[in-house]
Design a protein around this motif. Structure first.
Motif, PDB file in Angstrom:
ATOM      1  N   LEU A   4      45.833  31.290  41.428  1.00 55.74           N
ATOM      2  CA  LEU A   4      45.663  31.459  40.161  1.00 55.74           C
ATOM      3  C   LEU A   4      46.777  29.758  39.616  1.00 55.74           C
ATOM      4  CD1 LEU A   4      47.696  34.508  39.340  1.00 55.74           C
ATOM      5  CD2 LEU A   4      45.444  33.870  39.592  1.00 55.74           C
ATOM      6  N   ILE A  19      42.955  29.022  36.076  1.00 55.59           N
ATOM      7  CA  ILE A  19      42.500  30.254  35.837  1.00 55.59           C
ATOM      8  C   ILE A  19      43.892  31.117  36.065  1.00 55.59           C
ATOM      9  CG2 ILE A  19      42.658  32.428  38.209  1.00 55.59           C
ATOM     10  CD1 ILE A  19      40.538  30.299  39.411  1.00 55.59           C
ATOM     11  N   ARG A  22      44.051  37.766  37.223  1.00 54.36           N
ATOM     12  CA  ARG A  22      43.145  38.207  38.412  1.00 54.36           C
ATOM     13  C   ARG A  22      43.731  39.288  38.459  1.00 54.36           C
ATOM     14  NH1 ARG A  22      44.798  35.022  43.490  1.00 54.36           N
ATOM     15  NH2 ARG A  22      46.504  36.946  42.728  1.00 54.36           N
ATOM     16  N   ASP A  30      36.224  42.363  42.472  1.00 52.02           N
ATOM     17  CA  ASP A  30      37.642  41.181  41.334  1.00 52.02           C
ATOM     18  C   ASP A  30      37.250  40.520  40.376  1.00 52.02           C
ATOM     19  OD1 ASP A  30      39.256  42.753  43.143  1.00 52.02           O
ATOM     20  OD2 ASP A  30      39.629  41.644  44.869  1.00 52.02           O
ATOM     21  N   GLN A  31      38.093  39.983  39.967  1.00 60.35           N
ATOM     22  CA  GLN A  31      37.440  39.405  38.799  1.00 60.35           C
ATOM     23  C   GLN A  31      39.346  37.998  38.206  1.00 60.35           C
ATOM     24  OE1 GLN A  31      36.642  41.362  35.056  1.00 60.35           O
ATOM     25  NE2 GLN A  31      35.038  41.515  35.422  1.00 60.35           N
ATOM     26  N   TYR A  32      38.428  37.273  37.998  1.00 61.26           N
ATOM     27  CA  TYR A  32      39.796  36.073  37.446  1.00 61.26           C
ATOM     28  C   TYR A  32      39.454  35.647  35.893  1.00 61.26           C
ATOM     29  CZ  TYR A  32      39.953  35.858  43.140  1.00 61.26           C
ATOM     30  OH  TYR A  32      41.196  36.143  44.110  1.00 61.26           O
ATOM     31  N   CYS A  33      40.570  35.291  35.396  1.00 61.19           N
ATOM     32  CA  CYS A  33      40.627  34.969  34.071  1.00 61.19           C
ATOM     33  C   CYS A  33      40.585  33.662  34.084  1.00 61.19           C
ATOM     34  CB  CYS A  33      41.208  35.656  32.761  1.00 61.19           C
ATOM     35  SG  CYS A  33      41.907  34.852  31.256  1.00 61.19           S
ATOM     36  N   TRP A  50      37.353  36.545  31.559  1.00 62.26           N
ATOM     37  CA  TRP A  50      37.395  37.137  32.899  1.00 62.26           C
ATOM     38  C   TRP A  50      35.322  36.893  33.676  1.00 62.26           C
ATOM     39  CZ3 TRP A  50      41.275  38.763  35.053  1.00 62.26           C
ATOM     40  CH2 TRP A  50      42.509  38.664  33.644  1.00 62.26           C
ATOM     41  N   GLU A  53      35.122  37.084  40.688  1.00 68.71           N
ATOM     42  CA  GLU A  53      35.356  36.972  42.112  1.00 68.71           C
ATOM     43  C   GLU A  53      33.931  35.418  42.497  1.00 68.71           C
ATOM     44  OE1 GLU A  53      37.922  36.234  45.669  1.00 68.71           O
ATOM     45  OE2 GLU A  53      36.979  38.295  45.680  1.00 68.71           O
TER      46      GLU A  53
END
Length: 83
Positions: A4, A19, A22, A30-33, A50, A53
């Protein structure tokens, strides 16, 4: 695992930012903002998005949690995943 606070972009769209979140799912997707910067010349905050990954490309060190820590923990985030 992606850290992050790193600067990143989406490999497909080029969407760019830092980022800030998570989301880890039981199914493994899995996703990241990614929070984009202020729109140039407007002071307009753009909406975070979002991404899975595999779509994330880290492009810089970004910022640490200590750099943005307040005196008390924050509350709900308007950009949480809605899946």
């Amino acid at each position: 695992m992606i850290e992050l606070g790193q600067k990143a972009e989406d490999k497909i769209t080029g969407f760019y930012g830092v980022i800030t979140g998570r989301a880890q799912y039981l199914t493994g997707c899995d996703q990241y903002c990614i929070a984009p910067p202020i729109r140039p010349g407007t002071n307009e905050v753009q909406k975070s998005e979002w991404f899975d990954e595999g779509r994330i490309k880290v492009v810089g060190p970004g910022i640490t949690a200590a750099d943005v820590a307040g005196p008390r923990p924050g509350g709900p985030n308007r950009d949480t995943p809605r899946q």
